[in-house]
Design an enzyme around this catalytic site. Structure first.
Site, mmCIF file in Angstrom:
data_model
loop_
_atom_site.group_PDB
_atom_site.id
_atom_site.type_symbol
_atom_site.label_atom_id
_atom_site.label_comp_id
_atom_site.label_asym_id
_atom_site.label_seq_id
_atom_site.Cartn_x
_atom_site.Cartn_y
_atom_site.Cartn_z
ATOM 1 C CB SER A 93 33.576 43.164 40.078
ATOM 2 O OG SER A 93 33.179 41.833 40.108
ATOM 3 C CE LYS B 236 35.271 40.289 42.113
ATOM 4 N NZ LYS B 236 34.676 39.804 40.888
ATOM 5 C CE1 TYR C 259 33.655 38.674 45.495
ATOM 6 C CE2 TYR C 259 31.635 37.391 45.378
ATOM 7 C CZ TYR C 259 32.617 38.133 44.753
ATOM 8 O OH TYR C 259 32.561 38.339 43.397
ATOM 9 C CE1 TYR D 291 35.229 41.293 36.362
ATOM 10 C CE2 TYR D 291 33.851 42.352 34.730
ATOM 11 C CZ TYR D 291 34.172 42.115 36.034
ATOM 12 O OH TYR D 291 33.447 42.697 37.010
ATOM 13 C CB VAL E 21 27.565 42.596 37.276
ATOM 14 C CG1 VAL E 21 28.481 41.710 36.480
ATOM 15 C CG2 VAL E 21 27.462 42.153 38.723
HETATM 16 N N1 GLN Z 1 28.811 39.979 43.101
HETATM 17 C C1 GLN Z 1 29.095 39.649 41.739
HETATM 18 C C2 GLN Z 1 29.417 38.173 41.624
HETATM 19 O O1 GLN Z 1 30.045 37.659 42.482
HETATM 20 C C3 GLN Z 1 30.232 40.483 41.269
HETATM 21 C C4 GLN Z 1 30.581 40.197 39.846
HETATM 22 C C5 GLN Z 1 30.939 41.406 39.045
HETATM 23 O O2 GLN Z 1 30.655 42.548 39.375
HETATM 24 N N2 GLN Z 1 31.512 41.164 37.911
HETATM 25 O O3 GLN Z 1 29.020 37.525 40.693
#
Ligand code: GLN
Length: 305
Positions: A61, A64, A189, A241, A259
């Site tokens: 993430s 992003k 993505y 988050y 994650v």
């Molecule tokens: N690729 C992960 C997902 O789409 C990214 C989520 C994350 O890092 N929080 O679930």
């Protein structure tokens, strides 16, 4: 400085035992849950690191932030924000709920999956390959590392199991927030999330945002000042988050987690930070990484508030 970082790693290592590596993407289970590493780069371009600072992990993430910058460079800002909101969601990163319950059904912000799938759909290119090439080139430019690659097994693992993201993609398309092809958008993505980095790459990218888009070595502008400001604002309000408020209170540094266990942090006009610790807490943030940043913020007086 390296001594301080080593002490911070040593004193926080025990917390990694309280977390767990992500398992919903099967390939991520292979990480060593006790790893913990940090890299800091300052405005004199001095780099300091400690712990597991050469381990590769997928950016997840944290991508992003970079894709948001790219979407804002590729499109009119009003257009971008007609497709994705500016408010924290207060929900887990992969929540689908507000896509139904919000009046507009618009994704809350670009730091959660739903909003990030939208920003990915805004990347320009005539073909999917061209979009992927542009994206990877941009990540490499920001990290000043031409060897950055997509980890194919993580990418395949995500594509195979990413049905929740797929569901969001189709809802967003149905509600007019995605105009591009959904499968292609998701493919891109999953690829952006699977780019492999080390904490050094994250610190380098974090520093670029700290320095409002100017490459510290060459003095060249890579991203506009306004876009860097927007990215850092989203980092502080939404980057962790549904733990963003607590992180802002306790650490007070714009940061974005993933994650894979990484956290990129950006202290305006001071330093860029990369942290890695794949054991996560319940909200999907690196449990050791959070502690490391908290200690570092106190020790070096980095709280921006
Ligand atoms: N690729 C992960 C997902 O789409 C990214 C989520 C994350 O890092 N929080 O679930």
């Amino acid at each position: 400085m390296e001594k301080i970082l080593q002490q911070i790693i040593n004193s926080n290592k025990k917390y990694t035992l309280d977390g767990q590596v992500a398992s919903y993407i099967p390939e991520l289970r292979n990480a060593n849950s006790e790893d913990l590493g940090i890299c800091v780069i300052d405005m004199n371009n001095s780099m300091y690191s400690a712990g597991d600072c050469d381990k590769k992990f997928t950016i997840q993430s944290i991508s992003k932030t970079i894709v948001l910058a790219m979407a804002l460079m590729d499109n009119e800002w009003d257009y971008v924000f007609s497709k994705v909101g500016m408010e924290p969601s207060g929900d887990p990163f992969n929540s689908i709920m507000k896509l139904e319950t919000n009046d507009t059904k618009k994704p809350c912000n670009p730091m959660i999956n739903a909003g990030a799938i939208v920003t990915t759909s805004l990347i320009k290119g005539n073909t999917l390959q061209e979009k992927e090439d542009r994206m990877l080139a941009f990540f490499r430019k920001l990290a000043k590392n031409d060897t950055l690659q997509i980890n194919e097994s993580v990418y395949k693992s995500e594509k195979l199991t990413g049905d929740r993201n797929r569901a969001m993609g189709y809802l967003l398309k149905n509600d007019g927030y995605i105009e591009a092809n959904v499968e292609e958008t998701l493919d891109l993505y999953f690829k952006q999330c699977s780019i492999e980095v080390t904490v050094k790459d994250l610190a380098r990218i974090g520093l670029l945002f700290s320095n409002y888009g100017i490459d510290i070595e060459t003095g060249k502008r890579i991203i506009s000042e306004e876009i860097c400001r927007m990215v850092k604002t989203f980092m502080i309000t939404c980057g962790m988050y549904d733990a963003s408020g607590e992180f802002a209170l306790k650490v007070g540094i714009p940061a974005k987690s993933g994650v894979g266990g990484g956290i990129m942090a950006s202290v305006p006009r001071k330093i860029g930070i990369g942290v890695y610790g794949p054991a996560l807490d319940k909200k999907g943030n690196s449990i050791g990484g959070l502690r490391v940043l908290k200690t570092l913020s106190k020790k070096l007086n980095l709280n921006i508030f």
